[in-house]
Design a protein around this motif. Structure first.
Motif, PDB file in Angstrom:
ATOM      1  N   ARG A  65      -2.396   5.761 -10.056  1.00 32.22           N
ATOM      2  CA  ARG A  65      -2.959   5.193  -8.830  1.00 32.22           C
ATOM      3  C   ARG A  65      -4.480   5.165  -8.899  1.00 32.22           C
ATOM      4  O   ARG A  65      -5.119   4.168  -8.558  1.00 32.22           O
ATOM      5  N   ARG A  99       5.506  -0.901 -11.901  1.00 32.15           N
ATOM      6  CA  ARG A  99       6.160  -0.134 -10.831  1.00 32.15           C
ATOM      7  C   ARG A  99       6.048  -0.854  -9.487  1.00 32.15           C
ATOM      8  O   ARG A  99       6.991  -0.851  -8.704  1.00 32.15           O
ATOM      9  N   ASP A 117       0.591   4.098  -2.866  1.00 32.77           N
ATOM     10  CA  ASP A 117       0.488   5.535  -2.567  1.00 32.77           C
ATOM     11  C   ASP A 117       1.525   6.362  -3.305  1.00 32.77           C
ATOM     12  O   ASP A 117       1.320   7.552  -3.540  1.00 32.77           O
ATOM     13  N   ARG A 118       2.631   5.754  -3.694  1.00 29.24           N
ATOM     14  CA  ARG A 118       3.702   6.469  -4.394  1.00 29.24           C
ATOM     15  C   ARG A 118       3.503   6.523  -5.908  1.00 29.24           C
ATOM     16  O   ARG A 118       4.270   7.194  -6.602  1.00 29.24           O
ATOM     17  N   LEU A 119       2.517   5.804  -6.416  1.00 31.06           N
ATOM     18  CA  LEU A 119       2.251   5.848  -7.855  1.00 31.06           C
ATOM     19  C   LEU A 119       1.816   7.253  -8.252  1.00 31.06           C
ATOM     20  O   LEU A 119       1.214   7.971  -7.449  1.00 31.06           O
ATOM     21  N   PRO A 120       2.091   7.652  -9.505  1.00 28.73           N
ATOM     22  CA  PRO A 120       1.570   8.939  -9.972  1.00 28.73           C
ATOM     23  C   PRO A 120       0.044   8.972  -9.805  1.00 28.73           C
ATOM     24  O   PRO A 120      -0.627   7.939  -9.920  1.00 28.73           O
ATOM     25  N   GLU A 121      -0.495  10.152  -9.559  1.00 24.77           N
ATOM     26  CA  GLU A 121      -1.912  10.316  -9.196  1.00 24.77           C
ATOM     27  C   GLU A 121      -2.865   9.577 -10.145  1.00 24.77           C
ATOM     28  O   GLU A 121      -3.685   8.778  -9.717  1.00 24.77           O
ATOM     29  N   ALA A 173       9.266  -2.188  -7.352  1.00 26.21           N
ATOM     30  CA  ALA A 173       9.486  -1.692  -5.993  1.00 26.21           C
ATOM     31  C   ALA A 173       9.568  -2.837  -4.994  1.00 26.21           C
ATOM     32  O   ALA A 173      10.433  -2.841  -4.113  1.00 26.21           O
ATOM     33  N   TRP A 208       0.826  -1.217   0.000  1.00 25.61           N
ATOM     34  CA  TRP A 208       0.000   0.000   0.000  1.00 25.61           C
ATOM     35  C   TRP A 208       0.854   1.258   0.000  1.00 25.61           C
ATOM     36  O   TRP A 208       0.482   2.270  -0.602  1.00 25.61           O
ATOM     37  N   ARG A 209       2.016   1.218   0.649  1.00 29.88           N
ATOM     38  CA  ARG A 209       2.921   2.376   0.581  1.00 29.88           C
ATOM     39  C   ARG A 209       3.369   2.602  -0.852  1.00 29.88           C
ATOM     40  O   ARG A 209       3.460   3.740  -1.315  1.00 29.88           O
ATOM     41  N   GLN A 210       3.647   1.512  -1.575  1.00 28.37           N
ATOM     42  CA  GLN A 210       4.064   1.638  -2.973  1.00 28.37           C
ATOM     43  C   GLN A 210       2.909   2.145  -3.839  1.00 28.37           C
ATOM     44  O   GLN A 210       3.112   2.949  -4.757  1.00 28.37           O
ATOM     45  N   HIS A 245      13.105  -4.458  -2.918  1.00 25.99           N
ATOM     46  CA  HIS A 245      13.201  -4.617  -1.470  1.00 25.99           C
ATOM     47  C   HIS A 245      13.348  -6.087  -1.081  1.00 25.99           C
ATOM     48  O   HIS A 245      13.098  -6.458   0.060  1.00 25.99           O
TER      49      HIS A 245
END
Length: 154
Positions: free
Chosen positions: A99, A136, A92-96, A140, A88-90, A144
């Motif tokens: 996402r 993406r 949230d980092r997607l372009p608007e 990501a 979910w953090r990833q 990790h």
């Protein structure tokens, strides 16, 4: 630590508001116990047990109260909640726009044609944005050290 605990509580109770309340209550209970001299060997395992026990105590189906220092939470449950939180953090980092389209498709279950119509874009653009989001997210997570098996809301 808050977000993975929230994801774990959400899986147990099914309500975002209830999950937030459970996690907050768990932290309060944990600190009260620590202030009273009950220091756990592993705070992580301890807080997950409190979340589980609090969620179980709040459900109508099961009313069980297990000592917070007792039964262990499965490592798989902890790993799953941490993976979900990282995912979910990833997201949230997607372009608007990426996402937005991704969530409309995967979380809300909308068809590409319906998304395109609602947003006033082509269906091909919707397809490209969803593919971009998956790419993406995969990059990501793999960066990790994780392997992507599935997305929890698909």
């Amino acid at each position: 630590m808050y977000m993975p605990l929230g994801m774990y509580a959400l899986r147990l109770c099914g309500s975002v508001d209830e999950a937030e309340d459970i996690v907050q209550e768990a932290f309060v209970r944990a600190w009260e116990q620590i202030d009273n001299g009950r220091e756990p060997e592993s705070f992580k395992a301890y807080i997950y047990r409190i979340v589980r026990n609090t969620a179980l105590a709040r459900t109508d189906k099961v009313f069980v109260c297990i000592d917070d220092m007792g039964e262990a939470v499965a490592d798989e449950d902890i790993d799953t909640s941490e993976r979900d939180a990282a995912l979910w953090r990833q997201i949230d980092r997607l372009p608007e726009r990426c996402r937005q389209v991704f969530l409309m498709s995967k979380r809300d279950g909308m068809r590409y044609a319906d998304i395109a119509e609602e947003l006033g874009i082509s269906q091909r653009t919707v397809e490209n944005l969803v593919a971009k989001a998956f790419s993406r997210l995969r990059e990501a997570i793999e960066a990790h050290g994780g392997r992507v098996f599935f997305l929890p809301f698909l």
